[in-house]
Write an enzyme that holds these catalytic residues in place. Structure first.
Site, short mmCIF file in Angstrom:
data_model
loop_
_atom_site.label_atom_id
_atom_site.label_comp_id
_atom_site.label_asym_id
_atom_site.label_seq_id
_atom_site.Cartn_x
_atom_site.Cartn_y
_atom_site.Cartn_z
N LYS A 170 -0.79 -5.10 7.68
CA LYS A 170 0.37 -6.13 7.18
C LYS A 170 1.77 -5.48 8.20
CE LYS A 170 3.95 -6.42 4.54
NZ LYS A 170 4.54 -7.15 5.68
N GLY A 201 2.54 -11.47 6.69
CA GLY A 201 3.10 -11.90 5.54
C GLY A 201 4.10 -11.04 5.23
N ASP A 202 4.92 -11.19 4.04
CA ASP A 202 5.87 -10.23 3.65
C ASP A 202 5.50 -9.36 2.59
OD1 ASP A 202 5.68 -12.07 1.43
OD2 ASP A 202 7.36 -13.33 1.58
N GLY A 203 6.58 -8.71 1.95
CA GLY A 203 6.01 -7.71 0.96
C GLY A 203 5.65 -8.36 -0.45
N GLY A 205 4.25 -10.94 -1.04
CA GLY A 205 3.08 -11.85 -0.94
C GLY A 205 1.89 -10.93 -0.70
N VAL A 206 1.75 -10.69 0.77
CA VAL A 206 0.66 -10.15 1.36
C VAL A 206 0.59 -8.71 0.99
CG1 VAL A 206 -0.25 -9.29 3.25
CG2 VAL A 206 0.08 -11.65 3.11
N GLY A 207 1.90 -8.07 0.91
CA GLY A 207 1.89 -6.60 0.66
C GLY A 207 1.75 -6.29 -0.76
N GLU A 245 5.47 7.40 3.78
CA GLU A 245 6.73 7.79 4.61
C GLU A 245 7.75 6.86 4.24
OE1 GLU A 245 9.25 7.40 7.37
OE2 GLU A 245 7.57 7.31 8.85
N CYS A 279 14.40 6.72 10.79
CA CYS A 279 14.37 7.25 9.54
C CYS A 279 14.89 8.90 9.56
CB CYS A 279 13.00 7.34 8.78
SG CYS A 279 11.72 7.65 9.67
N GLU A 379 20.97 5.88 3.03
CA GLU A 379 20.38 5.61 4.44
C GLU A 379 21.09 4.63 5.05
OE1 GLU A 379 16.07 6.08 6.73
OE2 GLU A 379 16.34 4.83 4.80
#
Length: 474
Positions: A170, A201-203, A205-207, A245, A279, A379
């Protein structure tokens, strides 16, 4: 506008089962550039079933068979590098020079380093009377970010393939085009059906569906610490392996007495590269009190010499940040530093001169930043650097370690002196007079920057199970 409205499941491009239409916004123009379909739990079920079915045969392939697949993927990847670069540039704003010379090659580099690690890997060893085996782990869900999209995708896909795992990717809905092209590359390379699957997808939903799925054996996630916590919580009821990560807030510890004109440019470059959206960007410059003035002048000049421009053009300029939410977050952190009493040296809030649209951020430098300020702890993910004074080396090391993160740290100065400091920094990666990782060496974080390691042999190991067998004939 590019269109990738189908998912890649079981070796076929298939329509979503009830998914929603989604437009990707070009961050330089604020206009739609790509359309995808945000998948559903039903799409996830189909992809997991395809991966589970393929695992039975793929897990039994030989090292030589997997090496041949990796070689075919690299050949197909090379043929699509211009397409990959264009997709990254348009969707997340990387200038074409950076996309062509860093973003896309990093993905190819992961396949090359994984192929090398696979050729050298010992799958069995004897410990006492036991035979210890490394075996394929199973079905892996991969959730990846937008900032170095191919780098983070390939850092997972390559070792999982080499380990004998099957997978569902994803990618970020902010930069999905390169992932769709990678699926086309997998198809062209004749990766067996079901071994690699792509569900956009987005987090939420699919995530979330992937993390909670009982037939997913591992989740490999790269993203924010906030999202990483949600991933771990969703995965906990099924006790699957979670490999993460997460965020970073890297210090750049400038050793006392260093030749600042020599050591600062190559490390501060990491704050500006990719518009600061890395990052491991060493944004917190920690400088001995006696050299703060000189360091401020050098970094100020670097910031003011950095051009902000159109990502479609080649050149050494930086582009926009990825979207409105990131732009507003960065603006808020810049304003917080001003409100909390930091000295604005150059840059500041608002777009650069001449930019009436797009999510462009002014290269910004703050001095007189104290460790308790928001901009020293959170961050930023933009081209923003801060300078904090320290009194002696112990004080500098203490400040460097004084955040919840531990992904990376940089030391600027004499390498011999830096060698004694590196073990005292609580970070998974320590660079000296540079800021980039090595694709063959382990990469991952301490503290709230995650767990597990990627790259090379260590990345390969993290996508395997370890089995002990006792009682075998001698």
């Amino acid at each position: 506008m590019q269109s990738y409205t189908r998912h890649y499941i079981g070796g076929q491009w298939v329509e979503s089962d009830g998914g929603a239409h989604h437009l990707v916004i070009d961050p330089s123009t604020e206009q739609p550039c790509t359309e995808i379909t945000l998948g559903t739990a039903s799409d996830v079920d189909k992809a997991v079933a395809a991966a589970r079915a393929a695992f039975e045969s793929w897990s039994q392939t030989s090292v030589e068979e997997r090496q041949a697949v990796l070689a075919r993927i690299m050949t197909a990847y090379k043929a699509r590098m211009p397409d990959l670069a264009k997709a990254i540039s348009v969707e997340m704003g990387a200038p074409m020079g950076l996309a062509s010379m860093a973003q896309v090659p990093s993905g190819l580099g992961h396949f090359a380093m994984t192929a090398k690690a696979l050729a050298e890997f010992r799958f069995e060893e004897t410990i006492g009377k036991a035979r210890v085996r490394h075996e394929p782990l199973g079905v892996v869900a991969m959730i990846t970010p937008w900032n170095w999209p191919l780098n983070q995708i390939c850092a997972k896909v390559a070792p999982a393939l080499a380990a004998g795992d099957t997978m569902i990717l994803k990618p970020s809905e902010e930069a999905p085009g390169c992932a769709a092209i990678l699926a086309e590359i997998m198809d062209a390379a004749s990766v067996p059906a079901g071994v690699f699957n792509l569900v956009n997808g987005d987090g939420a939903g699919v995530g979330a569906a992937l993390c909670a799925h009982r037939d997913v054996d591992m989740v490999s996630f790269t993203g924010s610490t906030r999202a990483g916590i949600a991933v771990a919580q969703a995965a906990a009821p099924t006790v699957k392996r979670v490999h993460q990560e997460l965020g970073g807030k890297a210090a750049n510890l400038v050793l006392e007495g260093s030749d600042l004109a020599a050591v600062l440019p190559p490390t501060v470059a990491g704050v500006l590269a990719n518009s600061g959206q890395s990052c491991i960007a060493p944004t917190r410059l920690l400088v001995h009190r006696n050299q703060v003035g000189e360091a401020t002048a050098i970094v100020k000049a670097m910031m003011e010499q950095t051009q902000v421009g159109d990502p479609a053009e080649m050149g050494a300029h930086i582009g926009p940040v990825v979207n409105k939410a990131q732009y507003e977050k960065i603006q808020g952190l810049i304003q917080s530093a001003i409100d909390e009493g930091a000295t604005l040296v150059t840059g500041g809030t608002g777009r650069p001169d001449g930019r009436g649209a797009g999510f462009f951020v002014r290269p910004t430098l703050f001095a007189d930043v104290t460790p308790d300020m928001r901009i020293a702890q959170e961050e930023t993910f933009g081209p923003v650097a801060t300078i904090t004074a320290y009194d002696d080396q112990a004080d500098g090391i203490r400040i460097a370690n004084d955040t919840p993160y531990g992904l990376s740290a940089t030391i600027s100065g004499d390498p011999a002196a830096a060698a004694a400091v590196a073990p005292k920094l609580r970070a998974g990666l320590v660079t000296i007079n540079s800021w980039s990782p090595d694709l063959g060496a382990p990469f991952g974080g301490y503290k709230q920057s995650g767990n597990g390691r990627e790259n090379g042999r260590y990345g390969l190991t993290d996508f395997m199970e370890v089995k002990t067998v006792l009682g075998l004939p001698e």
